[in-house]
Design an enzyme around this catalytic site. Structure first.
Site, PDB file in Angstrom:
ATOM      1  N   CYS A 153       0.805  -1.224   0.000  1.00 30.91           N
ATOM      2  CA  CYS A 153       0.000   0.000   0.000  1.00 30.91           C
ATOM      3  C   CYS A 153       0.839   1.277   0.000  1.00 30.91           C
ATOM      4  CB  CYS A 153      -0.944   0.002   1.203  1.00 30.91           C
ATOM      5  SG  CYS A 153      -1.863  -1.524   1.368  1.00 30.91           S
ATOM      6  N   HIS A 292      -3.449   7.079   6.577  1.00 29.19           N
ATOM      7  CA  HIS A 292      -3.550   5.825   5.836  1.00 29.19           C
ATOM      8  C   HIS A 292      -4.767   5.031   6.306  1.00 29.19           C
ATOM      9  CE1 HIS A 292      -2.348   2.320   3.563  1.00 29.19           C
ATOM     10  NE2 HIS A 292      -2.491   1.576   4.646  1.00 29.19           N
ATOM     11  N   HIS A 328     -10.152   1.119  -0.089  1.00 24.09           N
ATOM     12  CA  HIS A 328      -8.687   1.048  -0.060  1.00 24.09           C
ATOM     13  C   HIS A 328      -8.177   0.593  -1.423  1.00 24.09           C
ATOM     14  CE1 HIS A 328      -4.678   0.657   1.081  1.00 24.09           C
ATOM     15  NE2 HIS A 328      -4.744  -0.238   2.052  1.00 24.09           N
TER      16      HIS A 328
END
Length: 401
Positions: A153, A292, A328
């Site tokens: 990520c 995040h 996400h």
């Protein structure tokens, strides 16, 4: 010694579950809309964020994976600029899992036909992690490099940060940067479900399935998307008559070196401290933090503790997670957050964490968490974007209005 070049952003592109351009997505965020929709994984009820816009085939003479199509779509939204010297122009691109659509289709055929299926001759090029970066470089004739980063990520944030460093060090003049992800395929979704980290929801509540920082959160929502930026030396932009939409001011990266999947406070703190030091800023100068925060209890709590350690006894600036609205996007998430945060800095309005009703005790005080509706901060000049991934990969960007 020559002056260190200022690195500006002169164009952006975006495709995600909330829309196909940054202005459209920002408008949806201001309206409190969610791009998440219900998805049943053989009894595991979750929500995902799909891109519904039609993707341009880009007149290629070869088939491409959906992730690459999303990448080319995002890049096509940016201005095309005349470059006299393309040997000082490069592409830096981030991916998580590359070629998921092609892998699902190809191996599905292979097993269904008991090994007799004939794959396309383009199968291997379609699943290469560097396919997006290479095709972007080919299209724009950027010859200084097509660099692919695959750090879960954190991938696209690292792509932006490393291109920023290359331009600032005078190794490059221009870079196309960003990331893309398209892993919403049955086998990949099933693998994520087996990890028990996907949010569970009912069909009627799917739009609210992702609840970062909330006591009732129960996991993340996978999404697809892509985002891009055109980075350039500020003096080049001025010469070309281009108006910057923002500036990359600082970058920090670290590795937890502790666990393959569990986050670590010290690793995340190190990336944020390094980014602030690189930007020559104090925490008090930050106007907004795009966290995040994915909606997992352990991940959210770790990032919040790292932020508290960063600010120490200083009052936290507003913190929020846009994943509550669009899911996400994994390898693309850092670039998606950076593009949208730049747009927020321009407008002086900052998006909230949607569906945040009961922040947990460890994540108080509430005034630092933007809940439900955004906030107008026209005076905000700097923002931080965090992107933390499996493998202990951490990346932090500092953006300037």
């Amino acid at each position: 010694m020559p002056l260190t070049p200022q690195v500006v952003v002169v164009g952006t592109g975006l495709s995600c579950a909330l829309g196909r351009t940054a202005p459209a997505v920002l408008q949806a965020l201001q309206a409190g809309q969610s791009g998440l929709a219900y998805h049943d994984l053989h009894g595991y009820a979750t929500a995902v964020g799909r891109v519904h816009a039609a993707l341009n085939p880009h007149n290629l003479l070869m088939p491409i994976d959906r992730g690459v199509a999303l990448a080319l779509d995002a890049v096509s939204q940016m201005p095309t600029i005349p470059l006299p010297e393309r040997t000082r122009a490069a592409v830096y691109w981030g991916v998580g899992i590359a070629g998921a659509q092609t892998l699902q289709s190809s191996f599905g055929q292979y097993f269904a036909q008991e090994g007799q299926a004939k794959f396309s001759a383009w199968t291997v090029p379609m699943i290469m992690p560097n396919a997006a970066a290479s095709l972007i470089a080919q299209r724009y004739q950027y010859k200084a490099g097509a660099i692919t980063l695959a750090n879960a990520c954190a991938s696209s944030a690292m792509a932006i940060g490393q291109a920023f460093q290359a331009i600032r060090s005078n190794a490059l003049d221009v870079a196309i940067v960003g990331g893309s992800e398209a892993m919403l395929e049955p086998a990949i979704l099933h693998a994520w479900a087996r990890m028990r980290v996907l949010a569970k929801t009912l069909p009627a509540q799917a739009a609210q399935a992702c609840r970062p920082f909330d006591a009732d959160r129960n996991g993340l929502c996978l999404a697809e998307g892509a985002a891009s930026m055109l980075l350039m030396r500020a003096d080049w932009a001025q010469t070309l008559g281009l108006e910057p939409c923002g500036e990359i001011r600082g970058y920090g990266q670290s590795c937890d070196a502790t666990d393959l999947v569990a986050p670590d406070i010290q690793g995340q703190l190190a990336a944020m401290q390094q980014a602030l030091s690189d930007a020559d800023l104090r925490v008090q100068q930050l106007g907004y933090i795009s966290a995040h925060a994915t909606g997992t209890p352990k991940g959210d709590a770790c990032e919040w503790q790292a932020l508290r350690a960063l600010f120490q006894d200083q009052t936290l600036c507003p913190v929020a997670s846009i994943k509550s609205a669009l899911g996400h996007t994994m390898g693309a998430s850092g670039a998606v957050a950076a593009v949208l945060t730049l747009a927020m800095l321009q407008q002086g309005w900052f998006a909230p964490t949607l569906h945040l009703k009961k922040p947990t005790g460890s994540e108080a005080p509430l005034h630092a968490l933007l809940a439900g509706i955004g906030v107008h901060l026209p005076q905000a000049e700097f923002a931080m974007v965090n992107a933390f991934g499996f493998g202990g990969s951490n990346a932090t960007l500092i953006l300037k209005k």
